[in-house]
Design an enzyme around this catalytic site. Structure first.
Site, PDB file in Angstrom:
ATOM      1  N   SER A 145       1.151  -1.202  -0.078  1.00  0.00           N
ATOM      2  CA  SER A 145       0.338   0.085   0.113  1.00  0.00           C
ATOM      3  C   SER A 145       0.883   1.192   0.272  1.00  0.00           C
ATOM      4  CB  SER A 145      -0.937  -0.275   1.139  1.00  0.00           C
ATOM      5  OG  SER A 145      -1.209   1.212   1.408  1.00  0.00           O
ATOM      6  N   TYR A 158      -3.926  -0.438  10.057  1.00  0.00           N
ATOM      7  CA  TYR A 158      -3.571  -0.471   8.365  1.00  0.00           C
ATOM      8  C   TYR A 158      -1.670   0.178   7.888  1.00  0.00           C
ATOM      9  CZ  TYR A 158      -4.419  -1.026   3.436  1.00  0.00           C
ATOM     10  OH  TYR A 158      -4.458  -1.084   1.781  1.00  0.00           O
TER      11      TYR A 158
HETATM   12  P1  NAP Z   1     -12.094  -4.530  -1.137  1.00  0.00           P
HETATM   13  O1  NAP Z   1     -12.523  -4.783  -2.227  1.00  0.00           O
HETATM   14  O2  NAP Z   1     -12.145  -4.592   0.759  1.00  0.00           O
HETATM   15  O3  NAP Z   1     -11.271  -6.828  -1.371  1.00  0.00           O
HETATM   16  C1  NAP Z   1     -10.490  -7.218  -0.078  1.00  0.00           C
HETATM   17  C2  NAP Z   1     -10.681  -8.952  -0.364  1.00  0.00           C
HETATM   18  O4  NAP Z   1      -9.826  -9.256   0.800  1.00  0.00           O
HETATM   19  C3  NAP Z   1     -11.902  -9.361  -0.020  1.00  0.00           C
HETATM   20  O5  NAP Z   1     -11.846 -10.045  -1.466  1.00  0.00           O
HETATM   21  C4  NAP Z   1     -11.783 -10.089   1.312  1.00  0.00           C
HETATM   22  O6  NAP Z   1     -13.436 -10.406   1.369  1.00  0.00           O
HETATM   23  C5  NAP Z   1     -10.951 -10.145   1.506  1.00  0.00           C
HETATM   24  N1  NAP Z   1     -10.924 -10.439   2.948  1.00  0.00           N
HETATM   25  C6  NAP Z   1     -10.239 -10.096   3.914  1.00  0.00           C
HETATM   26  N2  NAP Z   1     -10.456 -10.595   5.231  1.00  0.00           N
HETATM   27  C7  NAP Z   1     -10.826 -11.779   4.519  1.00  0.00           C
HETATM   28  C8  NAP Z   1     -10.620 -12.961   5.314  1.00  0.00           C
HETATM   29  N3  NAP Z   1     -10.506 -13.008   6.687  1.00  0.00           N
HETATM   30  N4  NAP Z   1     -10.195 -13.890   5.185  1.00  0.00           N
HETATM   31  C9  NAP Z   1     -10.683 -14.392   3.033  1.00  0.00           C
HETATM   32  N5  NAP Z   1     -10.532 -13.090   2.435  1.00  0.00           N
HETATM   33  C10 NAP Z   1     -10.491 -12.211   3.151  1.00  0.00           C
HETATM   34  O7  NAP Z   1     -10.097  -3.794  -0.788  1.00  0.00           O
HETATM   35  P2  NAP Z   1      -9.482  -4.180  -2.294  1.00  0.00           P
HETATM   36  O8  NAP Z   1      -9.529  -2.661  -2.269  1.00  0.00           O
HETATM   37  O9  NAP Z   1      -9.698  -4.736  -3.502  1.00  0.00           O
HETATM   38  O10 NAP Z   1      -7.982  -4.912  -1.254  1.00  0.00           O
HETATM   39  C11 NAP Z   1      -7.271  -5.624  -1.978  1.00  0.00           C
HETATM   40  C12 NAP Z   1      -5.797  -5.916  -1.604  1.00  0.00           C
HETATM   41  O11 NAP Z   1      -5.077  -4.305  -1.713  1.00  0.00           O
HETATM   42  C13 NAP Z   1      -5.911  -4.872  -0.341  1.00  0.00           C
HETATM   43  O12 NAP Z   1      -4.911  -6.457   0.480  1.00  0.00           O
HETATM   44  C14 NAP Z   1      -5.912  -4.022   0.358  1.00  0.00           C
HETATM   45  O13 NAP Z   1      -5.112  -3.896   1.757  1.00  0.00           O
HETATM   46  C15 NAP Z   1      -4.836  -3.663  -0.900  1.00  0.00           C
HETATM   47  N6  NAP Z   1      -5.084  -2.149  -1.055  1.00  0.00           N
HETATM   48  C16 NAP Z   1      -6.440  -2.005  -1.697  1.00  0.00           C
HETATM   49  C17 NAP Z   1      -5.820  -0.573  -2.238  1.00  0.00           C
HETATM   50  C18 NAP Z   1      -7.382   0.520  -2.468  1.00  0.00           C
HETATM   51  O14 NAP Z   1      -6.842   1.666  -2.672  1.00  0.00           O
HETATM   52  N7  NAP Z   1      -7.867  -0.230  -2.687  1.00  0.00           N
HETATM   53  C19 NAP Z   1      -4.796   0.769  -2.006  1.00  0.00           C
HETATM   54  C20 NAP Z   1      -3.505  -0.341  -1.747  1.00  0.00           C
HETATM   55  C21 NAP Z   1      -3.459  -1.453  -1.140  1.00  0.00           C
HETATM   56  P3  NAP Z   1     -14.563 -10.526   1.892  1.00  0.00           P
HETATM   57  O15 NAP Z   1     -15.675  -9.784   0.369  1.00  0.00           O
HETATM   58  O16 NAP Z   1     -15.184 -11.553   2.082  1.00  0.00           O
HETATM   59  O17 NAP Z   1     -14.608  -9.138   2.552  1.00  0.00           O
END
Ligand code: NAP
Length: 253
Positions: A145, A158
């Site tokens: 991130s 986080y």
């Molecule tokens: P998201 O839409 O909230 O997706 C997160 C994913 O992780 C979902 O599939 C969620 O499943 C899964 N997850 C969470 N807790 C879990 C658990 N206990 N067991 C299994 N799966 C679990 O967010 P995203 O933005 O796509 O994020 C994906 C990754 O990118 C994350 O690591 C996030 O920190 C990182 N990231 C995101 C951004 C951004 O701007 N969006 C920026 C930097 C980094 P559920 O749907 O079941 O909760």
């Protein structure tokens, strides 16, 4: 030919948390590049399954709650029983909790650290041992991130977890490069997903963030597809411990 090095035909990629968002985008990108996907989700992931079916490669949908390391031995066993092997691991599953640091709770600390860094490390460990036992090259890609580099606001666990993910990327790369395991990371910038919905819904914060992104727009899941295919493929075999920002220029600013 160089473009052949990017192809993932015959490779098996395990992607955690890919029912939506960035994980789904990366799973589909890897599948389009030829990989068999082992999708790991807490629940059914119908939308991803439908899209994987359209791409047409084999895929396997597994269920695991990655809030605890207890599920890891079973998960790896199930993946091997389904797909016979793993060549690529994408540690994408992640959560975020927002609150002022002065009142931030232990639960919000532990929950985030467990998914974002503890499970990331121990799942990587299990998969690395599988690569070493098979004596093959393996890829591990962690999703970091901007808060692997910066402090952030109101997200202490986080920031700690994503800074840990960056440090662990380097540590695992240092120890495992000798086994032909490439451990690298992608650090997405501000991407339009469920994770960022609360800040996108806050007009002041959304405006401030957008005005600081040189590219002038929030990122999309599809923006990670080129970088993830590169890191998963033989095109990146001499890359170890890199954390690649895919951020519309945010860090360069
Ligand atoms: P998201 O839409 O909230 O997706 C997160 C994913 O992780 C979902 O599939 C969620 O499943 C899964 N997850 C969470 N807790 C879990 C658990 N206990 N067991 C299994 N799966 C679990 O967010 P995203 O933005 O796509 O994020 C994906 C990754 O990118 C994350 O690591 C996030 O920190 C990182 N990231 C995101 C951004 C951004 O701007 N969006 C920026 C930097 C980094 P559920 O749907 O079941 O909760």
């Amino acid at each position: 030919m160089i473009l052949d090095n990017f192809k993932l035909n015959g490779k098996v990629a395990m992607v955690t948390g890919c029912n939506t968002g960035l994980g789904q985008g990366m799973a589909l990108g890897l599948a389009e590049a030829g990989a068999t996907i082992v999708a790991v989700n807490r629940d059914n992931a119908e939308d991803t399954e439908k899209k994987l079916k359209e791409i047409g490669n084999p895929y396997f949908m597994l269920k695991a709650d990655l809030s605890s390391i207890d599920v890891i031995p079973n998960l790896v066993q199930e993946a091997l029983a389904s797909a016979s092997k793993i060549d690529i691991l994408v540690n994408n599953a992640g959560i975020i909790r927002r609150d002022d640091s002065l009142v931030f709770s232990e639960k919000d600390w532990d929950d985030v650290m467990n998914v974002n860094s503890k499970v990331l490390f121990f799942l990587s460990q299990a998969v690395a041992n599988h690569y070493i036992a098979r004596k093959v090259r393996g890829k591990i890609i962690n999703i970091c991130s901007m808060l692997s580099f910066q402090g952030g606001i109101r997200v202490p666990s986080y920031t700690a977890s994503k800074s840990a993910a960056a440090g662990l990327t380097r540590l695992m790369a240092n120890e495992w490069a000798q086994y032909n395991i490439n451990v690298n990371a992608i650090a997405p910038g501000y991407m339009d997903t469920d994770n960022t919905a609360p800040i996108m819904a806050d007009p002041e914060r959304a405006k401030a963030i957008l005005s600081r992104i040189p590219a002038g727009s929030w990122g999309l899941a599809s923006d990670l597809q080129g970088p993830i295919v590169f890191l998963a493929s033989d095109a990146s075999n001499y890359l170890h411990g890199a954390i690649i920002p895919v951020d519309g220029g945010w860090l360069a600013r």
